[in-house]
Scaffold this motif. Structure first.
Motif, PDB file in Angstrom:
ATOM      1  N   GLN A   1      71.471  82.088 -22.939  1.00 45.57           N
ATOM      2  CA  GLN A   1      71.448  83.486 -22.528  1.00 45.57           C
ATOM      3  C   GLN A   1      70.047  83.966 -22.159  1.00 45.57           C
ATOM      4  N   ASN A   2      69.039  83.124 -22.408  1.00 42.88           N
ATOM      5  CA  ASN A   2      67.666  83.478 -22.054  1.00 42.88           C
ATOM      6  C   ASN A   2      67.472  83.326 -20.549  1.00 42.88           C
ATOM      7  N   LYS A   3      66.774  84.261 -19.935  1.00 38.70           N
ATOM      8  CA  LYS A   3      66.587  84.233 -18.482  1.00 38.70           C
ATOM      9  C   LYS A   3      65.878  82.962 -18.018  1.00 38.70           C
ATOM     10  N   MET A   4      65.039  82.382 -18.889  1.00 38.48           N
ATOM     11  CA  MET A   4      64.313  81.174 -18.513  1.00 38.48           C
ATOM     12  C   MET A   4      65.258  79.996 -18.286  1.00 38.48           C
ATOM     13  N   TYR A   5      66.420  80.030 -18.909  1.00 46.92           N
ATOM     14  CA  TYR A   5      67.395  78.954 -18.722  1.00 46.92           C
ATOM     15  C   TYR A   5      67.834  78.867 -17.260  1.00 46.92           C
ATOM     16  N   GLU A   6      67.768  79.983 -16.578  1.00 43.83           N
ATOM     17  CA  GLU A   6      68.088  80.027 -15.144  1.00 43.83           C
ATOM     18  C   GLU A   6      66.842  79.805 -14.290  1.00 43.83           C
ATOM     19  N   LEU A   7      65.713  80.382 -14.713  1.00 43.12           N
ATOM     20  CA  LEU A   7      64.501  80.335 -13.894  1.00 43.12           C
ATOM     21  C   LEU A   7      63.888  78.944 -13.822  1.00 43.12           C
ATOM     22  N   LEU A   8      63.871  78.215 -14.939  1.00 40.73           N
ATOM     23  CA  LEU A   8      63.181  76.921 -14.974  1.00 40.73           C
ATOM     24  C   LEU A   8      63.788  75.903 -14.009  1.00 40.73           C
ATOM     25  N   PRO A   9      65.100  75.672 -14.011  1.00 44.34           N
ATOM     26  CA  PRO A   9      65.652  74.704 -13.047  1.00 44.34           C
ATOM     27  C   PRO A   9      65.412  75.113 -11.592  1.00 44.34           C
TER      28      PRO A   9
ATOM     29  N   VAL B   1      48.500  74.034  -7.387  1.00 46.89           N
ATOM     30  CA  VAL B   1      49.060  74.848  -8.464  1.00 46.89           C
ATOM     31  C   VAL B   1      50.039  75.841  -7.857  1.00 46.89           C
ATOM     32  N   ASP B   2      51.233  75.905  -8.428  1.00 46.31           N
ATOM     33  CA  ASP B   2      52.236  76.907  -8.063  1.00 46.31           C
ATOM     34  C   ASP B   2      52.445  77.816  -9.266  1.00 46.31           C
ATOM     35  N   ILE B   3      52.372  79.125  -9.048  1.00 47.05           N
ATOM     36  CA  ILE B   3      52.616  80.082 -10.126  1.00 47.05           C
ATOM     37  C   ILE B   3      53.691  81.067  -9.680  1.00 47.05           C
ATOM     38  N   LEU B   4      54.689  81.210 -10.512  1.00 40.54           N
ATOM     39  CA  LEU B   4      55.699  82.250 -10.330  1.00 40.54           C
ATOM     40  C   LEU B   4      55.526  83.242 -11.470  1.00 40.54           C
ATOM     41  N   GLU B   5      55.261  84.500 -11.145  1.00 43.30           N
ATOM     42  CA  GLU B   5      55.114  85.506 -12.195  1.00 43.30           C
ATOM     43  C   GLU B   5      55.946  86.732 -11.854  1.00 43.30           C
ATOM     44  N   ASP B   6      56.529  87.281 -12.888  1.00 44.22           N
ATOM     45  CA  ASP B   6      57.366  88.469 -12.774  1.00 44.22           C
ATOM     46  C   ASP B   6      56.483  89.699 -12.965  1.00 44.22           C
TER      47      ASP B   6
ATOM     48  N   PHE C   1      62.879  76.947 -10.416  1.00 43.88           N
ATOM     49  CA  PHE C   1      61.464  76.722 -10.111  1.00 43.88           C
ATOM     50  C   PHE C   1      61.197  75.233  -9.919  1.00 43.88           C
ATOM     51  N   ARG C   2      61.790  74.418 -10.762  1.00 46.75           N
ATOM     52  CA  ARG C   2      61.638  72.964 -10.650  1.00 46.75           C
ATOM     53  C   ARG C   2      62.044  72.487  -9.258  1.00 46.75           C
ATOM     54  N   LYS C   3      63.125  73.048  -8.756  1.00 47.60           N
ATOM     55  CA  LYS C   3      63.596  72.678  -7.423  1.00 47.60           C
ATOM     56  C   LYS C   3      62.710  73.271  -6.334  1.00 47.60           C
ATOM     57  N   ASP C   4      62.311  74.528  -6.507  1.00 48.37           N
ATOM     58  CA  ASP C   4      61.525  75.215  -5.476  1.00 48.37           C
ATOM     59  C   ASP C   4      60.181  74.541  -5.221  1.00 48.37           C
ATOM     60  N   VAL C   5      59.573  73.973  -6.266  1.00 45.01           N
ATOM     61  CA  VAL C   5      58.255  73.340  -6.086  1.00 45.01           C
ATOM     62  C   VAL C   5      58.385  71.840  -5.822  1.00 45.01           C
ATOM     63  N   ASP C   6      59.614  71.361  -5.603  1.00 48.09           N
ATOM     64  CA  ASP C   6      59.865  69.935  -5.323  1.00 48.09           C
ATOM     65  C   ASP C   6      59.283  69.044  -6.421  1.00 48.09           C
ATOM     66  N   PHE C   7      59.481  69.457  -7.656  1.00 50.53           N
ATOM     67  CA  PHE C   7      58.827  68.775  -8.770  1.00 50.53           C
ATOM     68  C   PHE C   7      59.229  67.307  -8.869  1.00 50.53           C
ATOM     69  N   ASP C   8      60.504  67.024  -8.785  1.00 46.50           N
ATOM     70  CA  ASP C   8      60.956  65.649  -9.006  1.00 46.50           C
ATOM     71  C   ASP C   8      60.471  64.707  -7.912  1.00 46.50           C
ATOM     72  N   GLU C   9      60.500  65.158  -6.664  1.00 45.83           N
ATOM     73  CA  GLU C   9      59.999  64.313  -5.578  1.00 45.83           C
ATOM     74  C   GLU C   9      58.493  64.112  -5.693  1.00 45.83           C
TER      75      GLU C   9
ATOM     76  N   ILE D   1      54.933  71.122 -15.659  1.00 44.31           N
ATOM     77  CA  ILE D   1      55.401  72.510 -15.543  1.00 44.31           C
ATOM     78  C   ILE D   1      55.354  73.158 -16.920  1.00 44.31           C
ATOM     79  N   ILE D   2      55.027  74.450 -16.949  1.00 46.95           N
ATOM     80  CA  ILE D   2      55.059  75.227 -18.192  1.00 46.95           C
ATOM     81  C   ILE D   2      55.847  76.512 -17.951  1.00 46.95           C
ATOM     82  N   PRO D   3      56.728  76.899 -18.895  1.00 43.46           N
ATOM     83  CA  PRO D   3      57.412  78.195 -18.805  1.00 43.46           C
ATOM     84  C   PRO D   3      56.715  79.230 -19.689  1.00 43.46           C
ATOM     85  N   MET D   4      56.943  80.506 -19.400  1.00 44.12           N
ATOM     86  CA  MET D   4      56.324  81.563 -20.199  1.00 44.12           C
ATOM     87  C   MET D   4      57.258  82.762 -20.313  1.00 44.12           C
TER      88      MET D   4
END
Length: 891
Positions: free
Chosen positions: A548-556, A749-754, A558-566, A587-590
């Motif tokens: 139910q935490n918003k990070m559970y949605e944001l982290l995956p 460095v990629d930063i996503l901040e709310d 962001f991982r895709k948006d920054v092409d982390f796995d590739e 990657i670090i979440p906050m």
């Protein structure tokens, strides 16, 4: 030569067919600083062969008497260079020759010796491809230096034209004046008649008591006016008023036992700045030794020595509901983490200018807290607060150091002005500022975690100890405890927060105080869990984030948006192909909760002739752009151009009881108070506007004046005006390490901040970038060095304390504000910005560890957990890499 003048130096040209020359300079940061080690290599080969005819091998930074490696030079003559046998023999010969000295704060002899050896190897690698040998392809990149391409950046954010100038990318209203040097700071105030300068005299012996201070030699100098110490203070010798909840007295001038090396014990007052500072060295102090107990520089030393009398609990321990009943998991992990201090590296050091006037004193201060300063100075001088007029136009950077520390300088300066009845200016030299003023509060963490095989935490216990310095007045556990939980499930966690008394200057708040340390500790634990369980670090985090935490949605996402796995696959391939260059990515979440406290005044005045507007408020402009944001808010609410608005200095007349400008909330608080002032004024003007719908602003204002409508409004902000909320953030860092030097390059460095609806995207992007770079310095370039024998800070100037420069920032720096994230609880739907991004900077150490694991694997070392904290300089990186000279080969 004796009594000779060198008229010319001729450097003869060398035949490039026979000669090869290269020089190297390895530094803490990439530009403008002293080298750890310099090296120059010149080899002459026999014609048409790879046999060495002559060799010149020179080093700097080893010891004052060592320049030429003459024995190695002689050894190489007549040898074929490009064989593993010759290279290894030369390295062992060189190893015997190089014997570094060690004078703090220089890097360790171990690093400098092995760095010199690796530079010789790097040189050979760099020229070997030109020979006939077949160089191992994995070694080739070791012969090159990190080459930085042109920097680039991207910024993505929402803006709403219908609300402009609010949410508009607007330059700071002081920006041009600051960049041209026209903006006035305390020390730009013109010199006044009879003006004097003051400088601190510092204590130099700890574990001692001051018996006598003799300033007679200094006072004999022409132009030295006075010396003042604790006995000259007419009021209370304390710059931390107990009325503000401080537990211990912090003396303006030390009067008994010396608390730390560098503690101010008096001031010299003289006609000039240079003379005042010179004369401080002539003041003689007689000390009496009172103990020979161990000297403790860090909280880790206190904890390891079991010096329990130096440790207090901060009364902010936290235990989850299931902590006491949870059993052990399948895997138990234990570890430690050490975070050191950090100097508040502002452009302007601590400063104050005091001018006696007929009914008291004008104080021009560089302070984040005029209320705190007002109380301290009035108590020190034993005068009423209303006789002191503190004014702050702007501060030349602070980062927290000018909240509780600035009153000490103001008290000392005001004392001299009060006694002498002359204007006195006080500006600390950088050396004095770094020695006498506390730093970021360091932290030592010890943790034990029980997890299941997939990395889900069953039970966690973390005991952390803050470094309070010599006097324990600024506990931070209330912040650390809130942020340690980050975005995770904490019902089986236990958190114990202590503070240790060490023998260094009393530490204080520094950008993201306690909060960055909290996130850094818990994210380090997540990385450790992933290492032990051999699970993906991001998967471990997802295991511990509630759905139910918003990070559970944001982290995956962001991982895709920054092409982390590739990108990680590319990093892994690079590491396989390169022995002496390694890359890492992480990657670090906050989750950063923002709560409100304190109070703040604002006053908005409209002038009836031309309709222009003046604003003053209790917030301090210190580079974060608060004046620009309040001007935008006023322009938006009043419906006038920003050019009609002027923001005046903050003063204790209009804002007498304001909270300090700290913890990222200042811009919001001031903007809210100004918004309410403007709304009050618009309510008063409404009847005039309704009766004159086509009238311009100036006419409406003038009609209001004629009908005796008050065109001035004030508002007193209090915490209940705003509701708490959460700031979300994620950061991804990719970096590259030169394993042969320890130097590092941040590739991206990629930063996503709310940030909610950013009031000013231009300012907020700058705040995010600046905060992250400050964290980059904390983790990768800045390391305080103390003399263990007396607690003296030995790297107290720019020569040996290094912050990141323009060539140390990420090559590719991408900032994105979370889209569609209007904050219903914030000021005009915005969120705080300045500090959260610093709390994401630990991601750099996770990427670094990723790179080092590959290097250590290639070195034949076991894949053990690598503890990494702050101050991970090239020296530490190199020594963690596991290099041995028997690994330095060509094929």
């Amino acid at each position: 030569m004796h009594k000779k003048i060198i008229q010319s130096i001729v450097l003869p040209s060398l035949d490039p067919i026979q000669h090869t020359f290269k020089s190297f300079k390895v530094m803490p940061v990439t530009r403008n600083n002293r080298a750890y080690v310099n090296a120059g290599f010149l080899l002459k080969f026999c014609r048409s062969s790879e046999v060495i005819e002559s060799a010149t091998i020179c080093f700097g930074g080893i010891n004052p008497l060592f320049v030429h490696a003459s024995k190695t030079e002689d050894f190489l003559i007549g040898k074929p260079l490009f064989t593993n046998e010759t290279l290894q023999a030369a390295l062992h010969e060189l190893s015997q020759e190089i014997q570094p000295d060690w004078v703090l704060p220089d890097a360790s002899p171990d690093y400098r010796k092995n760095l010199a050896l690796s530079l010789f190897y790097k040189y050979i690698l760099s020229i070997a491809p030109e020979s006939s040998i077949v160089l191992n392809a994995r070694f080739k990149s070791g012969g090159t230096n990190l080459e930085r391409p042109l920097s680039s950046g991207k910024q993505n954010y929402d803006t709403y034209p219908s609300k402009w100038p609010l949410t508009q990318y607007t330059p700071k209203i002081e920006g041009l004046a600051q960049s041209s040097g026209e903006a006035e700071y305390v020390n730009d105030i013109p010199k006044m008649p009879n003006e004097l300068h003051a400088a601190f005299v510092l204590a130099t012996e700890i574990q001692s008591r001051i018996i006598k201070i003799d300033a007679s030699k200094a006072l004999k100098l022409d132009g030295v006016v006075a010396f003042f110490s604790a006995k000259n203070i007419p009021g209370i010798n304390n710059f931390m008023p107990l009325e503000f909840g401080n537990e211990e007295v912090e003396e303006i001038f030390g009067s008994g036992e010396v608390a730390f090396h560098g503690q101010p014990i008096g001031i010299i007052v003289a006609n000039t700045f240079d003379l005042a500072n010179f004369a401080t060295n002539l003041v003689e102090v007689i000390y009496e030794r009172i103990t020979n107990r161990p000297i403790f520089i860090t909280p880790k030393e206190v904890v390891k020595a079991s010096a329990r009398e130096r440790i207090i609990n901060q009364n902010f321990d936290r235990y989850g509901m299931k902590y006491g009943t949870t059993s052990e998991g399948h895997i138990q992990i234990k570890g430690q983490m050490e975070l050191g201090g950090q100097y508040h590296y502002s452009m302007e050091t601590q400063t104050c200018f005091c001018v006696p006037i007929e009914d008291g004193m004008d104080i021009y201060a560089s302070s984040q807290s005029t209320n705190f300063m007002l109380a301290a100075v009035s108590q020190a001088l034993n005068v009423q607060e209303n006789s002191l007029n503190i004014s702050v136009r702007r501060v030349g950077g602070a980062y927290g150091a000018k909240s509780t520390r600035a009153p000490q300088i103001a008290c000392a300066c005001a004392l001299a002005a009060h006694i002498l009845q002359k204007p006195v200016r006080m500006l600390l030299t950088l050396e004095t500022n770094m020695s006498a003023i506390g730093k970021r509060t360091g932290t030592f963490s010890e943790y034990q975690v029980d997890v299941n095989r997939s990395g889900r935490i069953v039970k966690l216990t973390n005991t952390y100890t803050h470094d309070g310095g010599a006097i324990l007045n600024e506990p931070l556990a209330f912040l650390t405890s809130d942020l340690f939980k980050n975005c995770y499930r904490t019902d089986s966690w236990g958190l114990i927060g202590n503070m240790a008394r060490t023998d260094v200057a009393t530490n204080t708040i520094c950008r993201a105080p306690g909060t960055m340390e909290g996130i850094s500790m818990v994210e380090n634990i997540m990385e450790h869990i992933a290492h032990v369980t051999r699970e993906d670090p991001l998967d471990v985090r997802m295991q511990n984030i509630p759905k139910q935490n918003k990070m559970y949605e944001l982290l995956p996402k962001f991982r895709k948006d920054v092409d982390f796995d590739e990108r990680r696959k590319t990093v892994d391939m690079f590491n396989i192909q390169n022995r002496w260059r390694k890359r890492g990515i992480a990657i670090i979440p906050m989750e950063y909760p923002m709560e409100y406290s304190g109070t703040l005044n604002a006053l908005v005045s409209i002038y009836h002739i031309d309709g222009s507007v003046a604003i003053t408020h209790g917030a301090i402009e210190m580079g974060q752009g608060v004046n620009t944001k309040v001007a935008q808010v006023a322009a938006h609410v009043l419906g006038i151009p920003m050019t009609m608005i002027s923001v005046k200095p903050s003063t204790t007349l209009t804002s007498p009881n304001c909270a300090p400008s700290v913890h990222s909330r200042t811009s919001e608080n001031a903007a809210f108070a100004v918004k309410r002032c403007c709304e009050i004024l618009m309510d008063r003007l409404r009847p005039i506007r309704q009766a004159n719908r086509m009238a311009p602003w100036e006419e409406v204002v003038n009609r209001a004046f004629v009908t005796n409508i008050d065109l001035t409004a004030s508002y007193f902000y209090e915490p209940s005006d705003l509701k708490a909320y959460v700031i979300w953030g994620l950061a991804c860092a990719e970096l590259e390490v030169d394993i042969l030097t320890g130097n590092i390059q941040i590739n991206r460095v990629d930063i996503l901040e709310d940030v909610g609806e950013s009031m000013n995207p231009g300012i907020d992007v700058g705040q995010v970038e600046g905060a992250f770079i400050m964290g980059l310095g904390y983790y990768l370039t800045e390391a305080l060095v103390y003399d263990p024998s007396n607690g003296a800070l030995v790297n107290n100037r720019t020569w040996n304390y290094k912050v990141p420069g323009a060539h140390d920032i990420p090559i590719d720096f991408r900032i994105q504000f979370l889209k569609g994230s209007s904050n219903p609880h914030g000021v005009l739907r915005s969120k705080a910005v300045a500090e959260p991004a610093l709390s994401m900077s630990p991601v750099l150490t996770y990427a670094l560890r990723y790179a080092l694991r590959s290097a250590r694997k290639d070195a034949g070392l076991p894949d053990d957990w690598i503890p990494i904290g702050s101050g991970t300089t090239p020296e530490k990186i190199f020594l963690l890499s596991g290099n041995q000279i028997d690994q330095y080969k060509l094929y």
